[in-house]
Design an enzyme around this catalytic site. Structure first.
Site, mmCIF file in Angstrom:
data_model
loop_
_atom_site.group_PDB
_atom_site.id
_atom_site.type_symbol
_atom_site.label_atom_id
_atom_site.label_comp_id
_atom_site.label_asym_id
_atom_site.label_seq_id
_atom_site.Cartn_x
_atom_site.Cartn_y
_atom_site.Cartn_z
ATOM 1 N N SER A 408 -3.616 -9.126 -2.146
ATOM 2 C CA SER A 408 -4.986 -9.068 -2.660
ATOM 3 C C SER A 408 -5.238 -10.106 -3.749
ATOM 4 C CB SER A 408 -5.314 -7.664 -3.175
ATOM 5 O OG SER A 408 -4.263 -7.155 -3.946
ATOM 6 N N HIS A 429 -6.738 -9.757 4.384
ATOM 7 C CA HIS A 429 -6.912 -8.872 3.236
ATOM 8 C C HIS A 429 -7.776 -7.675 3.613
ATOM 9 C CE1 HIS A 429 -8.724 -8.228 -1.019
ATOM 10 N NE2 HIS A 429 -7.674 -7.463 -0.841
ATOM 11 N N GLU A 441 -11.155 -9.503 4.747
ATOM 12 C CA GLU A 441 -11.279 -10.896 4.293
ATOM 13 C C GLU A 441 -10.088 -11.642 4.874
ATOM 14 O OE1 GLU A 441 -13.439 -10.847 -0.141
ATOM 15 O OE2 GLU A 441 -11.275 -10.888 -0.042
ATOM 16 N N ASN A 479 -13.050 -9.287 -4.753
ATOM 17 C CA ASN A 479 -12.421 -8.886 -6.017
ATOM 18 C C ASN A 479 -12.669 -9.904 -7.119
ATOM 19 O OD1 ASN A 479 -11.433 -6.491 -5.014
ATOM 20 N ND2 ASN A 479 -9.476 -7.373 -4.379
HETATM 21 P P1 NAI Z 1 2.603 0.385 -1.647
HETATM 22 O O1 NAI Z 1 3.507 0.330 -2.812
HETATM 23 O O2 NAI Z 1 1.885 1.639 -1.331
HETATM 24 O O3 NAI Z 1 3.393 -0.017 -0.332
HETATM 25 C C1 NAI Z 1 4.317 -1.065 -0.247
HETATM 26 C C2 NAI Z 1 5.393 -0.635 0.747
HETATM 27 O O4 NAI Z 1 6.145 -1.769 1.147
HETATM 28 C C3 NAI Z 1 6.375 0.375 0.179
HETATM 29 O O5 NAI Z 1 6.371 1.523 1.021
HETATM 30 C C4 NAI Z 1 7.706 -0.361 0.232
HETATM 31 O O6 NAI Z 1 8.792 0.507 0.531
HETATM 32 C C5 NAI Z 1 7.484 -1.377 1.322
HETATM 33 N N1 NAI Z 1 8.331 -2.569 1.223
HETATM 34 C C6 NAI Z 1 8.573 -3.325 0.130
HETATM 35 N N2 NAI Z 1 9.395 -4.356 0.461
HETATM 36 C C7 NAI Z 1 9.677 -4.247 1.769
HETATM 37 C C8 NAI Z 1 10.476 -4.989 2.679
HETATM 38 N N3 NAI Z 1 11.144 -6.038 2.292
HETATM 39 N N4 NAI Z 1 10.522 -4.578 3.950
HETATM 40 C C9 NAI Z 1 9.844 -3.499 4.352
HETATM 41 N N5 NAI Z 1 9.078 -2.754 3.538
HETATM 42 C C10 NAI Z 1 8.996 -3.119 2.264
HETATM 43 O O7 NAI Z 1 1.576 -0.813 -1.845
HETATM 44 P P2 NAI Z 1 0.120 -1.034 -1.194
HETATM 45 O O8 NAI Z 1 -0.887 -0.476 -2.108
HETATM 46 O O9 NAI Z 1 0.161 -0.599 0.193
HETATM 47 O O10 NAI Z 1 -0.026 -2.611 -1.262
HETATM 48 C C11 NAI Z 1 0.629 -3.441 -0.348
HETATM 49 C C12 NAI Z 1 -0.027 -4.807 -0.370
HETATM 50 O O11 NAI Z 1 -1.391 -4.663 -0.049
HETATM 51 C C13 NAI Z 1 0.020 -5.524 -1.695
HETATM 52 O O12 NAI Z 1 0.166 -6.901 -1.458
HETATM 53 C C14 NAI Z 1 -1.343 -5.237 -2.280
HETATM 54 O O13 NAI Z 1 -1.763 -6.196 -3.213
HETATM 55 C C15 NAI Z 1 -2.185 -5.277 -1.050
HETATM 56 N N6 NAI Z 1 -3.451 -4.577 -1.137
HETATM 57 C C16 NAI Z 1 -3.557 -3.350 -1.743
HETATM 58 C C17 NAI Z 1 -4.758 -2.692 -1.809
HETATM 59 C C18 NAI Z 1 -4.848 -1.328 -2.433
HETATM 60 O O14 NAI Z 1 -5.978 -0.869 -2.684
HETATM 61 N N7 NAI Z 1 -3.761 -0.636 -2.666
HETATM 62 C C19 NAI Z 1 -5.986 -3.291 -1.261
HETATM 63 C C20 NAI Z 1 -5.767 -4.546 -0.571
HETATM 64 C C21 NAI Z 1 -4.542 -5.158 -0.553
#
Ligand code: NAI
Length: 689
Positions: A408, A429, A441, A479
């Site tokens: 993001s 995104h 996006e 954002n």
């Molecule tokens: P989250 O912390 O809920 O999920 C991330 C997941 O990735 C975790 O379950 C983790 O175990 C897994 N993970 C980490 N490294 C890994 C690897 N090497 N191999 C496999 N799995 C792995 O985080 P979230 O909120 O889902 O965010 C994920 C991405 O999405 C980030 O880049 C964030 O900036 C982006 N994002 C988040 C939004 C939100 O509202 N939470 C909105 C738009 C984008």
């Protein structure tokens, strides 16, 4: 006879085929063709006429590009008069959709038949007006005013099978529609069908108070939008006035609403959502790559939602997680989400099973990625982690496979630099909750190829999203723009507002939720962590977070919450605000609603203009579509850039300059683009035209 309506006599039954691809809108030539066709059938002694659509649907309704131009005859009313005056029966045969004027055409017929998979509806309310060709008078006469109001005020289509039960559709046809409809018409020649306009059985005895109570319920969620009220008023006329007077009432409401700002805004977005898919500069022959299997890296909040979107749309998807435990947790969250939808009756058990079977999980990174046709990464938001993951993806994925990141904030170019295939790297995104939010996006990296962009676009569409292509920068478009609003929220709190004052103005404007209530929902600790990382401060927000008030998850944030999660103003927050203001020697004053709105929207408009100058967004409409679909912005306001145009860019420039000085915020200094447009008397909408 024009090519727009084909006249095919089949013995006593004459078929009139609407032929205006792709969706048979009722443009002038179609109206003229229908009128001529019905009159010719009559002159040739036909006993029945079948109206049917060529191509993929019956008719999507009026031709909106003809709105606002001088009306060309014949009007739909003239066409309907000819149908209703036909000496035999006229039958509408519906496949695909009959929407708006298309359904009104069918309602004016003596009878309607449809294939089971068809849908019918009056979506006019969503374009900011009321059905204008008798829909609000005929439908209540067929199914009763309360049932009609539900359909017309919501604008949501219903299935033909449901319409059949309600009495809108006379018969469901199996097999070939045209042959079936002609056969049905033949067997019904000579029978009496009472035209909707002449029916009174469903409207007589309607209790106005009962109707008003139903309508009050329907209008509860429409916030500041005018057209739902107009729809309810028009339907009310069906049982309080004779038919012709009701028609006049409907016509008056239509004319007023269609000329209003809200309808212009809604049509701007309606056409805009089509325009954003036409990407400037995209070569005609740019082809998307086929995707049979999606692999999502990371099964957290976003990864799970993205995977659900794929499964919801029939795409096999595998989530890769780091540990079996994280994987099971991620899958269980998806299953629980679907189960809730099943319990609420919005998803069948069979469909749930189908989706569940499409969603699999694995901890075998290399093995799973090797089978992917497209990878979307959604791991932690950390550049080092992302680069490691992309280096590994590059080695594991087949050559030619597109690797997308859901980051993001991070640079797509830097992420791409970790691979040997930067031309196949792109940002996708999604917005949270990713299985619900329509906005996507897509972020174009410096090296992303057209094939890669086409793949991200097509795949996004396939899983039910609205992809908007943007450039690579911190925060991308949505954002980045909302980020410019946040400092003003802090300033307004210091200068005289309370959280509820700000949210009231924004929700009054039509936002789904004000910025402070949204903060409480997302968690105030997130913003605090970002400020810490960036070395910025927000004295009021920091003081709130310092007390452990992280928002809904801790029971209090900018507000306190009761057990039903209703938000309530909290005297403690007021005390914090007053204390901080005193410490900072800010003299508090009464701030008008207009100033609140201006100070929250204008910084976004200014940043939007900067985004246009930089080419991060292609067109103002891209920005507007992003806000409507990803940020709870009310469609009837048309988005931030449309709003700026309605204010006049000269006014926008003057206000920005004033607030830049008064609040000592350089971000508010009008951008060169706004200066230029204001000086020329131009608008965002007029750019490039
Ligand atoms: P989250 O912390 O809920 O999920 C991330 C997941 O990735 C975790 O379950 C983790 O175990 C897994 N993970 C980490 N490294 C890994 C690897 N090497 N191999 C496999 N799995 C792995 O985080 P979230 O909120 O889902 O965010 C994920 C991405 O999405 C980030 O880049 C964030 O900036 C982006 N994002 C988040 C939004 C939100 O509202 N939470 C909105 C738009 C984008």
């Amino acid at each position: 006879m024009s090519d727009f309506v084909q006249h095919v006599p089949q013995g006593d039954v004459h078929v009139l085929r609407l032929n205006n691809p792709p969706v048979n809108t009722l443009r002038t030539e179609i109206r003229a063709g229908l009128l001529a066709g019905v009159n010719a059938a009559k002159a040739q002694g036909a006993k029945a006429v079948v109206l049917i659509g060529a191509g993929r649907m019956f008719c999507a309704g009026a031709e909106m590009t003809e709105f606002g131009k001088p009306r060309q005859p014949p009007s739909l009313t003239e066409v309907f008069d000819a149908i209703e005056g036909f000496p035999g029966i006229v039958v509408a045969a519906i496949h695909g959709s009959a929407l708006g004027g298309g359904l009104e055409l069918a309602l004016a017929c003596h009878a309607r038949v449809a294939v089971a998979g068809a849908q019918v509806g009056l979506p006019e309310v969503k374009r900011g007006f009321v059905p204008g060709a008798g829909g609000t008078q005929r439908l209540p006469r067929m199914i009763g005013p309360e049932a009609a109001a539900k359909i017309i005020v919501s604008g949501d289509p219903i299935k033909a099978t449901e319409a059949h039960k309600l009495g809108v559709i006379d018969a469901i046809i199996e097999g070939d529609l045209e042959a079936g409809a002609v056969a049905w018409a033949k067997t019904n020649i000579g029978k009496t069908f009472t035209l909707a306009r002449n029916r009174t059985d469903k409207i007589s005895g309607q209790d106005p108070a009962a109707y008003d109570a139903v309508v009050a319920g329907l209008l509860k969620r429409t916030r500041g939008q005018e057209s739902p009220k107009g729809c309810a008023e028009a339907v009310r006329a069906s049982f309080t006035m004779p038919f012709e007077q009701g028609l006049q009432k409907e016509r008056d409401l239509f004319s007023t609403l269609v000329a209003g700002e809200q309808s212009k805004a809604l049509r701007h977005i309606f056409f805009g959502e089509r325009e954003v898919l036409r990407i400037p500069g995209m070569p005609e022959d740019a082809k998307s790559l086929p995707v049979e299997r999606l692999v999502v890296i990371g099964g957290g909040t976003m990864g799970g939602g993205i995977a659900m979107s794929a499964a919801n749309n029939g795409v096999p998807v595998t989530i890769v997680e780091m540990s079996e435990e994280a994987l099971q947790k991620g899958l269980a969250r998806c299953h629980a989400n679907w189960e809730r939808t099943v319990s609420s009756g919005r998803l069948s058990q069979a469909e749930y099973e189908k989706r569940k079977a499409l969603l699999t999980g694995s901890t075998d990174f290399e093995g799973t990625v090797a089978k992917a046709d497209l990878v979307i990464e959604a791991v932690f938001e950390n550049m080092e982690v992302k680069k490691q993951v992309f280096a590994r993806l590059d080695k594991a994925a087949r050559p030619g496979v597109v690797l997308a990141s859901n980051t993001s904030t991070l640079s797509i170019d830097e992420i791409a630099s970790a691979t040997s295939r930067p031309e196949l790297v792109v940002g996708m995104h999604f917005f949270s909750p990713a299985n619900v939010m329509r906005l996507l996006e897509n972020v174009r990296g410096a090296k992303s190829s057209w094939t890669t962009i086409a793949t991200a676009t097509e795949f996004g569409k396939r899983i039910g999203k609205l992809p908007v292509l943007v450039g690579n920068c911190d925060g991308f478009v949505g954002n980045r723009m909302t980020g410019k609003r946040t400092p003003q929220v802090e300033k307004l709190l210091l200068e005289g507002c309370l959280p509820q004052d700000i949210d009231k103005v924004m929700e009054g404007y039509g936002m789904a939720m004000g910025p402070l209530a949204t903060g409480d929902l997302a968690g105030l600790d997130i913003g605090a962590a970002v400020r810490k990382a960036r070395g910025t401060v927000a004295p009021v927000a920091d003081a709130v977070v310092a007390l452990g008030r992280f928002g809904q998850k801790t029971g209090k944030g900018w507000y306190m919450y009761d057990e039903k999660r209703n938000r309530l103003p909290d005297p403690e927050v007021e005390r914090i605000i007053l204390e901080v203001a005193e410490k900072m020697q800010v003299r508090r004053r009464k701030i008008s609603d207009e100033e609140i709105l201006d100070r929250l929207l204008l910084p976004m408009v200014n940043e939007g203009a900067r985004i246009l100058e930089e080419g991060v967004a292609y067109r103002p409409i891209d920005i507007d579509v992003i806000f409507i679909n990803g940020f709870g912005w009310p469609a009837f306001r048309g988005g931030p850039m449309f709003w700026a145009d309605t204010q006049g860019l000269k006014t926008v420039r003057d206000k920005l300059a004033r607030y830049a000085e008064a609040t000592n915020d350089a971000n508010l200094k009008p951008t060169a683009l706004i200066e230029k447009l204001a000086a020329e008397g131009g608008t965002f909408a007029g750019m490039g035209r």
